[in-house]
Design a protein around this motif. Structure first.
Motif: not given
Length: 293
Positions: A186-213
């Motif tokens: 959320m801090k990054l949202k103030t200074r990065l464009d949507q494309g770069r934000l999406a890249l950060v999220m995409s890479v992070a989600d490669l490593y986080f294990k899904p836990d719906r609850a």
């Protein structure tokens, strides 16, 4: 469709090369002029290691202040155990030296180890005889799992956020890591464009294990604390779409006080939020909030 791991990691380093150097190699960072940086075309690197016909992951040309000239930096991510990796790095270096020695006075090889195992990665190749050292080659390295994740949570560095889940933490700390990543995002949202934000999220989600609850709980907490940001986070969560429960999270947020939400409201009140502030965030009457005090 999410990017494959190698492609996503390479794209992260290309997009946030300066942030990567700043984060892990501050002394080198002070010597580089990022205004003059050029990534070399991938086609130029084919067959650079002879019979292996392997392409280097990333090779760039940048101005080095100490030499008042251009140097080469070779970045090589490594995700699996390879007892000969240090030799391979030397082969890459020697081929680059052979090819570019007249144009560049310095070549800096850097390896980024992304394995889940914590181990000491060999970074040196030596050849010696009694009383004489024939060769000592040592590349720079980052071993992500050896990095303490708490060192990075106050950073506004995009690479720190993207790789937080690859840092060293215990099973008990996993939820805290996920929540801190989203807060950093959320801090990054103030200074990065949507494309770069999406890249950060995409890479992070490669490593986080899904836990719906767990994710449902975290997103509810964040939407209460940052009501204007929660929906934007969900829109940029590729993993939630991939795991197929984005709608479930949205539905959970829209239902009044559900299981666990009362506890979240109590925690917010204990942390100094006024009943009026919490009431506005969760869209519930102040009287209902005050009942939980």
């Amino acid at each position: 469709m999410p990017l494959p791991h190698d492609e996503a990691f390479k794209k992260l380093l290309e997009t946030f090369f300066q942030e990567f150097i700043e984060l892990f190699f501050p002394e080198l960072d002070s010597m580089l002029d990022y205004s003059e940086t050029r990534f070399l075309m991938q086609e130029l690197l084919v067959d650079i290691v002879g019979e292996e016909a392997r392409e280097l992951d990333l090779l760039l040309e940048i101005r080095y202040k100490g030499l008042d000239g251009y140097i080469l930096i070779h970045l090589e991510p490594q995700s699996y155990r390879d007892s000969q990796f240090h030799e391979r790095m030397f082969i890459y270096f020697s081929r680059l030296f052979e090819r570019y020695r007249k144009e560049h006075k310095l070549i800096i090889p850097i390896a980024i180890f992304t394995s889940d195992e914590i181990r000491e990665e060999q970074d040196t190749l030596e050849m010696v005889i009694p009383e004489h050292q024939i060769l000592r080659f040592q590349f720079l390295k980052v071993e992500l799992r050896k990095q303490n994740w708490r060192r990075f949570i106050d950073s506004d560095n995009a690479v720190a956020a993207a790789l937080l889940a690859k840092m060293g933490y215990t099973t008990r700390e996993a939820r805290d890591v996920r929540r801190e990543f989203l807060r950093m995002f959320m801090k990054l949202k103030t200074r990065l464009d949507q494309g770069r934000l999406a890249l950060v999220m995409s890479v992070a989600d490669l490593y986080f294990k899904p836990d719906r609850a767990q994710d449902e709980e975290i997103i509810k907490e964040l939407m209460i604390q940052y009501p204007e940001e929660g929906e934007a986070i969900m829109e940029l969560m590729p993993a939630w779409k991939r795991w197929g429960y984005e709608e479930g999270i949205a539905e959970g947020i829209e239902q009044g006080i559900e299981k666990g939400q009362a506890e979240i409201i109590r925690k917010l009140l204990l942390h100094g939020f006024t009943p009026e502030e919490v009431s506005e965030a969760v869209e519930l009457p102040v009287d209902e909030i005050k009942k939980l005090v």
